[in-house]
Design a protein around this motif. Structure first.
Motif, PDB file in Angstrom:
ATOM      1  N   SER A  73      -7.474 -45.670 -45.042  1.00  0.00           N
ATOM      2  CA  SER A  73      -7.128 -46.099 -43.693  1.00  0.00           C
ATOM      3  C   SER A  73      -8.193 -47.022 -43.127  1.00  0.00           C
ATOM      4  O   SER A  73      -9.380 -46.923 -43.465  1.00  0.00           O
ATOM      5  N   VAL A  74      -7.758 -47.909 -42.267  1.00  0.00           N
ATOM      6  CA  VAL A  74      -8.675 -48.799 -41.562  1.00  0.00           C
ATOM      7  C   VAL A  74      -9.174 -48.087 -40.316  1.00  0.00           C
ATOM      8  O   VAL A  74      -8.375 -47.512 -39.559  1.00  0.00           O
ATOM      9  N   THR A  75     -10.477 -48.105 -40.087  1.00  0.00           N
ATOM     10  CA  THR A  75     -11.071 -47.492 -38.895  1.00  0.00           C
ATOM     11  C   THR A  75     -11.209 -48.549 -37.808  1.00  0.00           C
ATOM     12  O   THR A  75     -11.730 -49.634 -38.050  1.00  0.00           O
ATOM     13  N   TYR A  76     -10.730 -48.200 -36.620  1.00  0.00           N
ATOM     14  CA  TYR A  76     -10.789 -49.139 -35.502  1.00  0.00           C
ATOM     15  C   TYR A  76     -11.463 -48.432 -34.330  1.00  0.00           C
ATOM     16  O   TYR A  76     -10.980 -47.405 -33.834  1.00  0.00           O
ATOM     17  N   ALA A  77     -12.612 -48.969 -33.905  1.00  0.00           N
ATOM     18  CA  ALA A  77     -13.411 -48.322 -32.867  1.00  0.00           C
ATOM     19  C   ALA A  77     -12.782 -48.491 -31.486  1.00  0.00           C
ATOM     20  O   ALA A  77     -12.348 -49.584 -31.113  1.00  0.00           O
ATOM     21  N   ILE A  78     -12.704 -47.373 -30.747  1.00  0.00           N
ATOM     22  CA  ILE A  78     -12.284 -47.388 -29.346  1.00  0.00           C
ATOM     23  C   ILE A  78     -13.263 -46.525 -28.558  1.00  0.00           C
ATOM     24  O   ILE A  78     -14.190 -45.928 -29.135  1.00  0.00           O
ATOM     25  N   GLU A  79     -13.069 -46.439 -27.290  1.00  0.00           N
ATOM     26  CA  GLU A  79     -13.995 -45.688 -26.449  1.00  0.00           C
ATOM     27  C   GLU A  79     -13.996 -44.200 -26.823  1.00  0.00           C
ATOM     28  O   GLU A  79     -12.963 -43.552 -26.817  1.00  0.00           O
ATOM     29  N   LEU A  83      -9.754 -45.041 -33.988  1.00  0.00           N
ATOM     30  CA  LEU A  83      -8.379 -44.913 -34.445  1.00  0.00           C
ATOM     31  C   LEU A  83      -8.344 -45.102 -35.945  1.00  0.00           C
ATOM     32  O   LEU A  83      -9.222 -45.743 -36.522  1.00  0.00           O
ATOM     33  N   TYR A  84      -7.291 -44.585 -36.572  1.00  0.00           N
ATOM     34  CA  TYR A  84      -7.118 -44.766 -38.021  1.00  0.00           C
ATOM     35  C   TYR A  84      -5.753 -45.408 -38.244  1.00  0.00           C
ATOM     36  O   TYR A  84      -4.737 -44.943 -37.730  1.00  0.00           O
ATOM     37  N   ALA A  94      -3.956 -41.531 -36.811  1.00  0.00           N
ATOM     38  CA  ALA A  94      -4.803 -40.473 -36.260  1.00  0.00           C
ATOM     39  C   ALA A  94      -5.841 -41.082 -35.333  1.00  0.00           C
ATOM     40  O   ALA A  94      -6.034 -42.309 -35.285  1.00  0.00           O
ATOM     41  N   ALA A  95      -6.504 -40.210 -34.599  1.00  0.00           N
ATOM     42  CA  ALA A  95      -7.609 -40.600 -33.726  1.00  0.00           C
ATOM     43  C   ALA A  95      -8.611 -39.473 -33.689  1.00  0.00           C
ATOM     44  O   ALA A  95      -8.258 -38.298 -33.863  1.00  0.00           O
ATOM     45  N   ASP A  96      -9.877 -39.814 -33.464  1.00  0.00           N
ATOM     46  CA  ASP A  96     -10.905 -38.788 -33.318  1.00  0.00           C
ATOM     47  C   ASP A  96     -10.636 -37.968 -32.068  1.00  0.00           C
ATOM     48  O   ASP A  96     -10.182 -38.498 -31.034  1.00  0.00           O
ATOM     49  N   ALA A  97     -10.871 -36.679 -32.143  1.00  0.00           N
ATOM     50  CA  ALA A  97     -10.636 -35.788 -31.007  1.00  0.00           C
ATOM     51  C   ALA A  97     -11.499 -36.138 -29.806  1.00  0.00           C
ATOM     52  O   ALA A  97     -11.192 -35.724 -28.684  1.00  0.00           O
ATOM     53  N   THR A  98     -12.542 -36.935 -30.005  1.00  0.00           N
ATOM     54  CA  THR A  98     -13.498 -37.267 -28.943  1.00  0.00           C
ATOM     55  C   THR A  98     -13.112 -38.502 -28.135  1.00  0.00           C
ATOM     56  O   THR A  98     -13.790 -38.822 -27.150  1.00  0.00           O
ATOM     57  N   VAL A  99     -12.056 -39.215 -28.526  1.00  0.00           N
ATOM     58  CA  VAL A  99     -11.739 -40.463 -27.833  1.00  0.00           C
ATOM     59  C   VAL A  99     -11.424 -40.199 -26.370  1.00  0.00           C
ATOM     60  O   VAL A  99     -10.823 -39.182 -26.015  1.00  0.00           O
ATOM     61  N   ILE A 104      -4.830 -49.776 -27.553  1.00  0.00           N
ATOM     62  CA  ILE A 104      -4.331 -50.035 -28.905  1.00  0.00           C
ATOM     63  C   ILE A 104      -4.004 -51.524 -29.027  1.00  0.00           C
ATOM     64  O   ILE A 104      -3.232 -52.063 -28.229  1.00  0.00           O
ATOM     65  N   PRO A 105      -4.581 -52.206 -30.008  1.00  0.00           N
ATOM     66  CA  PRO A 105      -4.305 -53.640 -30.171  1.00  0.00           C
ATOM     67  C   PRO A 105      -2.925 -53.870 -30.792  1.00  0.00           C
ATOM     68  O   PRO A 105      -2.344 -52.967 -31.399  1.00  0.00           O
ATOM     69  N   SER A 106      -2.414 -55.071 -30.630  1.00  0.00           N
ATOM     70  CA  SER A 106      -1.111 -55.411 -31.219  1.00  0.00           C
ATOM     71  C   SER A 106      -1.209 -55.637 -32.723  1.00  0.00           C
ATOM     72  O   SER A 106      -0.210 -55.547 -33.444  1.00  0.00           O
ATOM     73  N   ALA A 107      -2.443 -55.896 -33.205  1.00  0.00           N
ATOM     74  CA  ALA A 107      -2.655 -56.096 -34.644  1.00  0.00           C
ATOM     75  C   ALA A 107      -4.061 -55.662 -35.011  1.00  0.00           C
ATOM     76  O   ALA A 107      -4.993 -55.765 -34.200  1.00  0.00           O
ATOM     77  N   ILE A 108      -4.220 -55.149 -36.206  1.00  0.00           N
ATOM     78  CA  ILE A 108      -5.529 -54.780 -36.750  1.00  0.00           C
ATOM     79  C   ILE A 108      -5.664 -55.456 -38.109  1.00  0.00           C
ATOM     80  O   ILE A 108      -4.783 -55.306 -38.971  1.00  0.00           O
ATOM     81  N   ASN A 109      -6.730 -56.223 -38.251  1.00  0.00           N
ATOM     82  CA  ASN A 109      -6.946 -57.003 -39.485  1.00  0.00           C
ATOM     83  C   ASN A 109      -5.741 -57.880 -39.818  1.00  0.00           C
ATOM     84  O   ASN A 109      -5.362 -58.037 -40.974  1.00  0.00           O
ATOM     85  N   GLY A 110      -5.131 -58.419 -38.769  1.00  0.00           N
ATOM     86  CA  GLY A 110      -4.000 -59.310 -38.961  1.00  0.00           C
ATOM     87  C   GLY A 110      -2.684 -58.627 -39.248  1.00  0.00           C
ATOM     88  O   GLY A 110      -1.651 -59.292 -39.388  1.00  0.00           O
TER      89      GLY A 110
END
Length: 475
Positions: A73-79, A83-84, A94-99, A104-110
């Motif tokens: 999965s690609v990891t995408y940092a949020i506050e 996100l995964y 999925a998301a870390d329980a701490t978020v 959420i962006p419209s695209a991740i890595n294109g």
């Protein structure tokens, strides 16, 4: 005749019971200021109305978070965490329980983000805000389950369906915006969102699942979609602050417990096209004062309007033939017109309607069920037509009836049918009657005289017990 002598002795003995302490004693109690008698072998008024409704509440099925394989999965940092994202499916998995906030962006890595998967933010109890892009077309089951700090959410028009239990138990959620592209709201979607104050369901929505807004107890405003054809079971159960709302004309069926305990509505119109009002549909709508029910309704199931204590104006649609058990029990009207399409008045149909003073039963009716008008303590007048062939047990017990003419279509006066009618001074029993049941006229303390026809074969125990004024008997 030997029969008449024996009957005289039996009747005298039955009357004498009033001065004895026997195992068939009755207790005096107070209900709405009127003295009533509660038989030892019957339930109290409140128990009769609640024995079936208690414990009928639904609960969200136990759900454990689905474990997601995050390998690859690609990891995408949020506050507050990450996100995964699965690039092969375009899904946030999925998301870390701490978020704490998720934009959420419209695209991740294109790669376009097209869905939020099952359990993606499950139990993220620190999450306060979410932004969903219009690239997302679906949101999975339990996606934001138990996000107890989330206060608002906007669903973009690109989303056509929101999944099972998606926002259930999000107890801080106050504002939800649903867009016009939405078609389906699944079961338990907003279950026990107890801070949610309003919902405007767009006309694009054609299906709302069971329990979708169950126990949203602070919701005050409701707008239903014109695209709906049914209201599912328990949909708005215990949304007790919802004010008056409009049921769309396309609705055919109102499900079980659909609007149970909506304590703020004062008026209701069931539109033409509705055919079924299911059991407990409007039970306990305590401030409901007036209901207009379309004649298209062919079925009003048990308890449909029971315990609507302020319901003073209601019509019975011409499309039904049976008034089901408890259908109007414990309502508030003083009079009711029973139309000529009714054949059966079910058990407890008008039970414990305190303000009801008179009833005219049409000659279409053949059966008056057990307790049908029982505990209507102000009911002083009733007209029973010759079409009636059966009057149930306790049908008129603890009423204020003064005179009763039993039609010659009746062969049996059932147990406790007129028990506790302390104002009763005249009873006409036809020569079609062969049986008078146990306690049939018990505690009819004002009845001074009674004529029993030769047709009587059996008078059961205590039929006339505690009839303290019954001193002259013509048999």
């Amino acid at each position: 005749m030997k029969f008449k002598s024996v009957l005289s002795v039996f009747l005298a003995a039955a009357m004498a019971v009033s001065s004895l302490n026997t195992v068939f004693s009755a207790e005096a109690s107070e209900e709405n200021g009127a003295e009533i008698y509660v038989e030892d072998d019957t339930l109290s008024d409140s128990a009769l109305l609640t024995e079936e409704s208690e414990g009928s509440e639904g609960s969200l099925p136990v759900h454990e978070e689905t474990e997601v394989d995050l390998a690859g999965s690609v990891t995408y940092a949020i506050e507050g965490g990450s996100l995964y994202f699965d690039e092969s499916t375009g899904e946030i998995t999925a998301a870390d329980a701490t978020v704490t906030a998720a934009e959420i962006p419209s695209a991740i890595n294109g790669v376009s983000v097209t869905s939020i998967g099952n359990d993606a933010f499950y139990g993220c109890t620190a999450l306060t805000s979410v932004t969903i892009p219009d690239s997302v077309t679906s949101i999975g089951n339990y996606a934001f389950y138990y996000c107890t700090a989330l206060t608002s959410i906007a669903i973009p028009s690109s989303v056509e369906s929101i999944g099972y239990g998606i926002f259930s138990n999000d107890t801080a959620l106050t504002t939800v915006t649903l867009s016009s592209g939405l078609k389906t709201i699944d079961e338990y979607a907003f279950y026990e969102c107890t801070a949610l104050t309003a919902i405007d369901i767009p006309d694009s929505v054609t299906s709302i699942g069971q329990y979708a807004f169950y126990d949203c107890s602070k919701m005050t405003s409701l707008t239903l979609s014109s695209g709906l054809t049914s209201i599912a079971d328990y949909t708005f159960y215990n949304c007790k602050k919802i004010g008056n709302f409009t049921i769309p004309s396309g609705i055919k069926t109102i499900g079980e417990y659909a609007f149970y305990n909506l304590d703020a509505i004062t008026s209701l119109t069931i539109p033409d096209g509705v055919t079924t009002i299911s059991t407990y549909a409007f039970y306990g709508c305590g401030k409901l004062a007036a209901a207009v029910i379309a004649d298209s309704v062919t079925s009003m199931e048990e308890y449909a309007f029971a315990s609507c204590g302020n319901l003073s104006s209601v019509n019975i649609p011409t499309g039904i033939t049976v008034l089901t058990n408890h259908v109007f029990a414990d309502c508030g009207f003083s009079s009711i017109t029973i139309p000529s399409n009714i054949i059966t008045i079910g058990e407890y149909a008008f039970y414990s309607i305190y303000y009801l003073t008179s009833v005219s039963i049409p000659d279409s009716v053949t059966t008056v069920g057990d307790y049908a008008f029982g505990a209507c303590t102000k009911l002083a007048s009733v007209s029973i037509p010759d079409s009636v062939t059966s009057i149930g047990k306790y049908a008129f017990y603890n009423t204020a009836l003064v005179r009763v003419i039993i039609p010659d279509s009746i062969t049996e006066i059932n147990d406790s049918t007129f028990a506790g009618c302390s104002d009763l001074i005249s009873v006409t029993i036809p020569d079609s009657v062969t049986y008078i049941g146990c306690k049939a006229f018990r505690h009819c303390s004002s009845l001074p005289r009674l004529t029993l026809p030769d047709s009587i074969i059996t008078i059961d125990e205590e039929a006339f017990s505690y009839c303290s004024s019954l001193t002259t008997n013509v048999i």
